[in-house]
Design a protein around this motif. Structure first.
Motif, PDB file in Angstrom:
ATOM      1  N   PRO A 299       0.800  -1.236   0.000  1.00  0.00           N
ATOM      2  CA  PRO A 299       0.000   0.000   0.000  1.00  0.00           C
ATOM      3  C   PRO A 299       0.826   1.277   0.000  1.00  0.00           C
ATOM      4  O   PRO A 299       0.344   2.333  -0.425  1.00  0.00           O
ATOM      5  CB  PRO A 299      -0.838  -0.120   1.274  1.00  0.00           C
ATOM      6  CG  PRO A 299      -0.951  -1.596   1.511  1.00  0.00           C
ATOM      7  CD  PRO A 299       0.364  -2.165   1.059  1.00  0.00           C
ATOM      8  N   GLN A 300       2.085   1.206   0.463  1.00  0.00           N
ATOM      9  CA  GLN A 300       2.898   2.426   0.520  1.00  0.00           C
ATOM     10  C   GLN A 300       3.171   3.008  -0.866  1.00  0.00           C
ATOM     11  O   GLN A 300       3.545   4.173  -0.994  1.00  0.00           O
ATOM     12  CB  GLN A 300       4.222   2.154   1.230  1.00  0.00           C
ATOM     13  CG  GLN A 300       5.206   1.295   0.458  1.00  0.00           C
ATOM     14  CD  GLN A 300       6.511   1.073   1.221  1.00  0.00           C
ATOM     15  OE1 GLN A 300       6.700   1.550   2.337  1.00  0.00           O
ATOM     16  NE2 GLN A 300       7.431   0.325   0.621  1.00  0.00           N
ATOM     17  N   TYR A 301       2.970   2.200  -1.920  1.00  0.00           N
ATOM     18  CA  TYR A 301       3.281   2.667  -3.273  1.00  0.00           C
ATOM     19  C   TYR A 301       2.130   3.408  -3.947  1.00  0.00           C
ATOM     20  O   TYR A 301       2.260   3.825  -5.099  1.00  0.00           O
ATOM     21  CB  TYR A 301       3.742   1.498  -4.140  1.00  0.00           C
ATOM     22  CG  TYR A 301       5.033   0.877  -3.645  1.00  0.00           C
ATOM     23  CD1 TYR A 301       6.168   1.663  -3.494  1.00  0.00           C
ATOM     24  CD2 TYR A 301       5.103  -0.474  -3.308  1.00  0.00           C
ATOM     25  CE1 TYR A 301       7.353   1.109  -3.023  1.00  0.00           C
ATOM     26  CE2 TYR A 301       6.284  -1.033  -2.844  1.00  0.00           C
ATOM     27  CZ  TYR A 301       7.409  -0.235  -2.700  1.00  0.00           C
ATOM     28  OH  TYR A 301       8.582  -0.782  -2.231  1.00  0.00           O
ATOM     29  N   VAL A 302       1.027   3.578  -3.254  1.00  0.00           N
ATOM     30  CA  VAL A 302      -0.068   4.370  -3.810  1.00  0.00           C
ATOM     31  C   VAL A 302       0.381   5.825  -3.963  1.00  0.00           C
ATOM     32  O   VAL A 302       0.925   6.427  -3.030  1.00  0.00           O
ATOM     33  CB  VAL A 302      -1.310   4.310  -2.899  1.00  0.00           C
ATOM     34  CG1 VAL A 302      -2.313   5.392  -3.281  1.00  0.00           C
ATOM     35  CG2 VAL A 302      -1.981   2.947  -2.993  1.00  0.00           C
ATOM     36  N   ASP A 303       0.142   6.359  -5.147  1.00  0.00           N
ATOM     37  CA  ASP A 303       0.425   7.776  -5.405  1.00  0.00           C
ATOM     38  C   ASP A 303      -0.807   8.578  -5.004  1.00  0.00           C
ATOM     39  O   ASP A 303      -1.814   8.596  -5.714  1.00  0.00           O
ATOM     40  CB  ASP A 303       0.750   7.972  -6.887  1.00  0.00           C
ATOM     41  CG  ASP A 303       1.009   9.435  -7.235  1.00  0.00           C
ATOM     42  OD1 ASP A 303       1.122  10.259  -6.303  1.00  0.00           O
ATOM     43  OD2 ASP A 303       1.089   9.749  -8.438  1.00  0.00           O
ATOM     44  N   VAL A 304      -0.723   9.244  -3.871  1.00  0.00           N
ATOM     45  CA  VAL A 304      -1.857  10.006  -3.339  1.00  0.00           C
ATOM     46  C   VAL A 304      -2.257  11.130  -4.287  1.00  0.00           C
ATOM     47  O   VAL A 304      -3.437  11.492  -4.395  1.00  0.00           O
ATOM     48  CB  VAL A 304      -1.493  10.561  -1.938  1.00  0.00           C
ATOM     49  CG1 VAL A 304      -2.558  11.543  -1.459  1.00  0.00           C
ATOM     50  CG2 VAL A 304      -1.338   9.419  -0.946  1.00  0.00           C
ATOM     51  N   ARG A 305      -1.292  11.670  -5.029  1.00  0.00           N
ATOM     52  CA  ARG A 305      -1.569  12.778  -5.941  1.00  0.00           C
ATOM     53  C   ARG A 305      -2.544  12.385  -7.046  1.00  0.00           C
ATOM     54  O   ARG A 305      -3.238  13.247  -7.606  1.00  0.00           O
ATOM     55  CB  ARG A 305      -0.259  13.271  -6.572  1.00  0.00           C
ATOM     56  CG  ARG A 305       0.689  13.932  -5.611  1.00  0.00           C
ATOM     57  CD  ARG A 305       2.114  13.940  -6.143  1.00  0.00           C
ATOM     58  NE  ARG A 305       2.686  12.602  -6.194  1.00  0.00           N
ATOM     59  CZ  ARG A 305       3.955  12.339  -6.479  1.00  0.00           C
ATOM     60  NH1 ARG A 305       4.781  13.338  -6.743  1.00  0.00           N
ATOM     61  NH2 ARG A 305       4.405  11.098  -6.500  1.00  0.00           N
ATOM     62  N   ALA A 306      -2.583  11.088  -7.380  1.00  0.00           N
ATOM     63  CA  ALA A 306      -3.442  10.624  -8.464  1.00  0.00           C
ATOM     64  C   ALA A 306      -4.844  10.262  -7.985  1.00  0.00           C
ATOM     65  O   ALA A 306      -5.685   9.851  -8.791  1.00  0.00           O
ATOM     66  CB  ALA A 306      -2.801   9.420  -9.149  1.00  0.00           C
ATOM     67  N   LEU A 307      -5.090  10.410  -6.674  1.00  0.00           N
ATOM     68  CA  LEU A 307      -6.388  10.049  -6.104  1.00  0.00           C
ATOM     69  C   LEU A 307      -7.268  11.288  -5.949  1.00  0.00           C
ATOM     70  O   LEU A 307      -6.765  12.414  -5.895  1.00  0.00           O
ATOM     71  CB  LEU A 307      -6.185   9.387  -4.736  1.00  0.00           C
ATOM     72  CG  LEU A 307      -5.293   8.144  -4.713  1.00  0.00           C
ATOM     73  CD1 LEU A 307      -5.124   7.652  -3.279  1.00  0.00           C
ATOM     74  CD2 LEU A 307      -5.879   7.044  -5.596  1.00  0.00           C
ATOM     75  N   PRO A 308      -8.584  11.101  -5.839  1.00  0.00           N
ATOM     76  CA  PRO A 308      -9.472  12.249  -5.586  1.00  0.00           C
ATOM     77  C   PRO A 308      -9.100  12.911  -4.260  1.00  0.00           C
ATOM     78  O   PRO A 308      -8.719  12.226  -3.307  1.00  0.00           O
ATOM     79  CB  PRO A 308     -10.867  11.614  -5.510  1.00  0.00           C
ATOM     80  CG  PRO A 308     -10.741  10.304  -6.214  1.00  0.00           C
ATOM     81  CD  PRO A 308      -9.345   9.838  -5.979  1.00  0.00           C
ATOM     82  N   PRO A 309      -9.171  14.223  -4.167  1.00  0.00           N
ATOM     83  CA  PRO A 309      -8.828  14.899  -2.906  1.00  0.00           C
ATOM     84  C   PRO A 309      -9.836  14.555  -1.811  1.00  0.00           C
ATOM     85  O   PRO A 309     -11.007  14.279  -2.086  1.00  0.00           O
ATOM     86  CB  PRO A 309      -8.887  16.383  -3.273  1.00  0.00           C
ATOM     87  CG  PRO A 309      -9.810  16.447  -4.448  1.00  0.00           C
ATOM     88  CD  PRO A 309      -9.605  15.174  -5.207  1.00  0.00           C
ATOM     89  N   LEU A 310      -9.372  14.561  -0.575  1.00  0.00           N
ATOM     90  CA  LEU A 310     -10.279  14.347   0.549  1.00  0.00           C
ATOM     91  C   LEU A 310     -11.275  15.500   0.613  1.00  0.00           C
ATOM     92  O   LEU A 310     -10.952  16.648   0.297  1.00  0.00           O
ATOM     93  CB  LEU A 310      -9.487  14.265   1.856  1.00  0.00           C
ATOM     94  CG  LEU A 310      -8.499  13.092   1.996  1.00  0.00           C
ATOM     95  CD1 LEU A 310      -7.800  13.162   3.344  1.00  0.00           C
ATOM     96  CD2 LEU A 310      -9.211  11.753   1.822  1.00  0.00           C
ATOM     97  N   LYS A 311     -12.478  15.200   1.045  1.00  0.00           N
ATOM     98  CA  LYS A 311     -13.537  16.199   1.050  1.00  0.00           C
ATOM     99  C   LYS A 311     -13.409  17.182   2.208  1.00  0.00           C
ATOM    100  O   LYS A 311     -13.825  18.334   2.106  1.00  0.00           O
ATOM    101  CB  LYS A 311     -14.904  15.503   1.103  1.00  0.00           C
ATOM    102  CG  LYS A 311     -15.202  14.676  -0.144  1.00  0.00           C
ATOM    103  CD  LYS A 311     -16.538  13.964  -0.029  1.00  0.00           C
ATOM    104  CE  LYS A 311     -16.832  13.142  -1.277  1.00  0.00           C
ATOM    105  NZ  LYS A 311     -18.115  12.405  -1.172  1.00  0.00           N
ATOM    106  N   VAL A 312     -12.855  16.717   3.337  1.00  0.00           N
ATOM    107  CA  VAL A 312     -12.756  17.576   4.520  1.00  0.00           C
ATOM    108  C   VAL A 312     -11.461  18.391   4.451  1.00  0.00           C
ATOM    109  O   VAL A 312     -10.357  17.831   4.485  1.00  0.00           O
ATOM    110  CB  VAL A 312     -12.781  16.733   5.808  1.00  0.00           C
ATOM    111  CG1 VAL A 312     -12.726  17.648   7.037  1.00  0.00           C
ATOM    112  CG2 VAL A 312     -14.021  15.845   5.847  1.00  0.00           C
TER     113      VAL A 312
END
Length: 738
Positions: free
Chosen positions: A155-168
């Motif tokens: 899971p550490q290899y997930v690119d957070v930048r490519a994911l939808p932004p958190l709503k909060v």
């Protein structure tokens, strides 16, 4: 029909079944006898690259009947072309660093690294294993070769930048602040990175996970991967629920049952278990995209297949019949470790794997082919024979090769060595040894750990008669006195000449490296000579054909399962038969100049590297070029004078101009691939490289609890901006014909 030597009318063959090309021809339109040739055409320019440089191929009159098909198999095609060669970089994904990283490299960073490869003319990026290693949720999980699944990604290899932004917004800001904090660290804080990323992914799953799971793309992914994804997700859930990955200690589901797991994944825990499937889907999409991007740019991503699996893994839980849980895999003593390496993995039950045509391996390789175009087989020697260590051992010295042909006492005596079972197989502990090993602690050792025998020798007390018992006794004690005694007791326990075979009673194996131990020194000159003859025959002659046959039972089915280029790590105690198999199956060998495979050379001669090989200066298990340069000054001096052909004293530390010369020599060698670690590429620039060479080392194999945390000291964006350095790399690659 074939074009009558007019190349504009040539029949283009299909490579749909690569590496085979084929074409269908209407036989009724052919006139015999027939002559033909193969030509190589550039499909973009439609121009001829080469004709076959040999006599025309010939078909007389095959006498094809009505409704019959004749299959003509031309096994080889020969074009008079320069051998293709490529250059590349080797770096673990966790070591990548970009401006937007989350404290560890990710699949988005891999895409950025592809851009640097393209900029400098490199064609290959070699990585380390990327499978999920989450066992303890601590830094000890940083070891990438001890995965809990052969399919699931970390899971550490997930690119957070490519994911939808958190709503909060508040949470977004908090995670961004933490990201910057972690990304500023010079090394990976494994626990902080993974705890934070896991929390981020759980929040994202809470916000939009159900929407993702409802998409057709996710449903297709789940259906195609359900055979491993469902057990993996259930295993991950049960691991966290029970606080351990040791499924034998779980309160429920300790023994895998497919129906019970299916109920678990659809019951109260369904949402929690689905989270792990969701994360794997994100990883799948991102790595698939990186792979597509690499292919578009003409770059090969080379994956890594570990030789073993964790005994606390999904596979050990679901498919225990494929493994021998009563042994430990490792490696005999080598340049990395004088006591051998004990990886702790269970060994394979090859008979069970052969029974279904090695489907376990074929599924594994086929999954990798979705993302990679080449792969490295870690410790390919394990497919010939594995070094199997008993569970009661900590070091690897008491291991034996499996499969192997043990010796009977009669065979041993046939070498002129009278077989004395107790003397050869029980630890020999004499008075003088104790003072040598323990110094001022000798009396303490005599009193607490040993029983004195009537002949003036000693035996281990029952509560300390295995290395695991000694390890447990000293658990948590890290002072130098305790470690001295512990390691000395390990040495006493392994001081034997022969190891009993684990399967056939009354048969034995010579103990590896026994010549370096005390018992061997007590032998007479004649007995030493006899033991050496036995030892050399056993390890270097006896098994050549036997191990060749073992490898050829397994490897052809595996290497032929995909269209990926097969490379292998063939270092260590290499049997004579290994090059035979590598050549027969067209597997690329690994050539490291500082670890010559020719016993007549201290250092490998680069000009003698086989074409079908990967040349490199250092691997993740070794010091970098600069680190190696300062490890042994006398050896470095010989390399400087005799290999580099330079007079005078070798400079220390190693200057950039000299690193550049070593790099250039590797690039100009005959090897098909020259893959250098990023650290060794950077070593050419005195200003750009990291000042401390030791900082750049990835792993120390002699330390089983090494923390894998190396990171690039500059970001990929900064690397892309190093115009002079990048031009130097590009120029070297072009001049070398790569």
């Amino acid at each position: 029909t074939l074009g009558n030597w007019d190349t504009s009318k040539a029949i283009l063959m299909s490579d749909a079944n690569f590496p085979e090309w084929q074409a269908d021809v209407d036989a009724s339109k052919l006139v015999y006898p027939l002559e033909y040739k193969f030509i190589l055409i550039n499909k973009k320019s439609n121009k001829i690259v080469a004709w076959e440089n040999n006599p025309n191929r010939y078909i007389a009159n095959p006498q094809i009947g009505n409704n019959e098909t004749l299959a003509i198999g031309d096994r080889y095609v020969y074009f008079d072309l320069p051998a293709w060669k490529g250059a590349g970089v080797a770096i673990p994904i966790f070591s990548l660093r970009s401006e937007g990283s989350f404290g560890v490299g990710d699949f988005g960073d891999l895409r950025r690294m592809i851009d640097w490869a393209v900029l400098t003319g490199q064609r290959v990026i070699q990585i380390l294993p990327i499978n999920d290693t989450t066992i303890n949720h601590t830094w000890t999980d940083s070891y990438p070769y001890n995965s809990i699944s052969i399919y699931a990604f970390h899971p550490q290899y997930v690119d957070v930048r490519a994911l939808p932004p958190l709503k909060v917004k508040k949470m977004r800001d908090e995670f961004e602040a933490k990201r910057k904090e972690l990304n500023a660290l010079s090394q990976i804080d494994y626990e902080a990175v993974n705890n934070t990323k896991r929390a981020y992914l759980r929040q994202l799953y809470k916000e939009q996970g159900k929407d993702t799971l409802a998409t057709e793309a996710y449903k297709t992914f789940y259906k195609e991967n359900e055979h491993w994804l469902r057990p993996y997700a259930a295993f991950s859930y049960l691991r966290d629920l029970n606080g351990t990955a040791d499924f034998r200690a779980w309160s429920t589901h300790a023994v895998y049952n497919a129906e019970e797991v299916a109920e678990l994944t659809t019951g109260k825990a369904a949402d929690e278990i689905a989270f792990y499937c969701y994360v794997q889907y994100l990883l799948h999409v991102q790595l698939l995209e990186a792979g597509r991007y690499a292919r578009e740019k003409g770059v090969v991503i080379k994956g890594d297949i570990p030789i073993g699996i964790s005994r606390n893994s999904v596979e050990a839980w679901v498919e225990p019949h494929y493994f021998n849980m009563n042994g430990q895999a490792g490696a005999p003593p080598d340049a990395f470790s004088v006591n051998g390496q004990n990886w702790g993995f269970p060994t394979y039950n090859w008979d069970a794997m052969a029974a279904d045509g090695y489907q376990w391996w074929i599924r594994r390789f086929s999954k990798m082919a979705e993302y990679f175009d080449a792969y490295r087989i870690d410790h390919v020697l394990g497919f010939f024979r594995i070094w199997e260590i008993p569970l009661h051992s900590v070091h690897g010295l008491l291991g034996q090769f499996s499969p192997a042909m043990p010796m009977t006492p009669e065979e041993i005596e046939g070498y002129g060595l009278y077989f004395r079972k107790d003397f050869f197989t029980r630890p020999y502990i004499a008075e003088g040894m104790l003072d040598t090993l323990f110094g001022r602690h000798a009396d303490e050792v005599r009193t607490i750990y040993l029983n004195r025998l009537g002949d003036g020798t000693y035996e281990m007390k029952p509560e300390f008669d295995t290395q695991r018992k000694v390890e447990a006794h000293f658990s948590g004690r890290t002072d130098s006195d305790s470690l001295c005694i512990r390691d000395g007791l390990y040495t006493l326990i392994s001081n034997v000449l022969c190891v009993p075979d684990r399967k056939v009673p009354g048969t034995y194996h010579p103990r590896i490296s026994a010549q370096n131990d005390f018992l061997y020194q007590t032998l007479s000159w004649n007995d030493k000579e006899a033991f050496n003859r036995l030892y050399n025959d056993y390890f270097y002659s006896r098994h050549d054909q036997f191990w060749y046959d073992e490898a050829m039972k397994k490897l052809p089915a595996l290497t032929g399962a995909t269209r990926m280029l097969v490379c292998a790590e063939d270092l260590g105690m290499v049997p004579t038969c290994v090059p035979w198999v590598m050549n027969d199956l067209r597997i690329l060998t690994l050539e490291i100049q500082s670890m010559s495979k020719n016993p007549d050379y201290e250092f490998g001669h680069l000009e003698e590297n086989p074409y079908r090989s990967v040349a490199t200066i250092s691997t993740h298990d070794m010091a970098t070029l600069r680190g190696w340069w300062d490890e042994d000054a006398e050896r470095t001096q010989r390399f400087y004078n005799y290999i580099l052909q330079k007079d005078g004293d070798a400079p220390h530390p190693m200057p950039g101009w000299l690193c550049e010369e070593v790099v250039a020599r590797h690039l100009f060698c005959p090897s098909m691939l020259c893959l250098l670690s990023l650290q060794d590429w950077l070593s050419m620039d005195d200003q750009l490289r990291y000042p401390d060479a030791d900082f750049e080392r990835i792993n120390v194999p002699a330390n089983p609890r090494h923390y894998w945390r190396y990171r690039m000291h500059l970001t990929i964006e900064q690397l892309m901006e190093q115009r002079d350095f990048n031009e130097k790399v590009s120029t070297l690659i072009k001049r070398s014909g790569r």
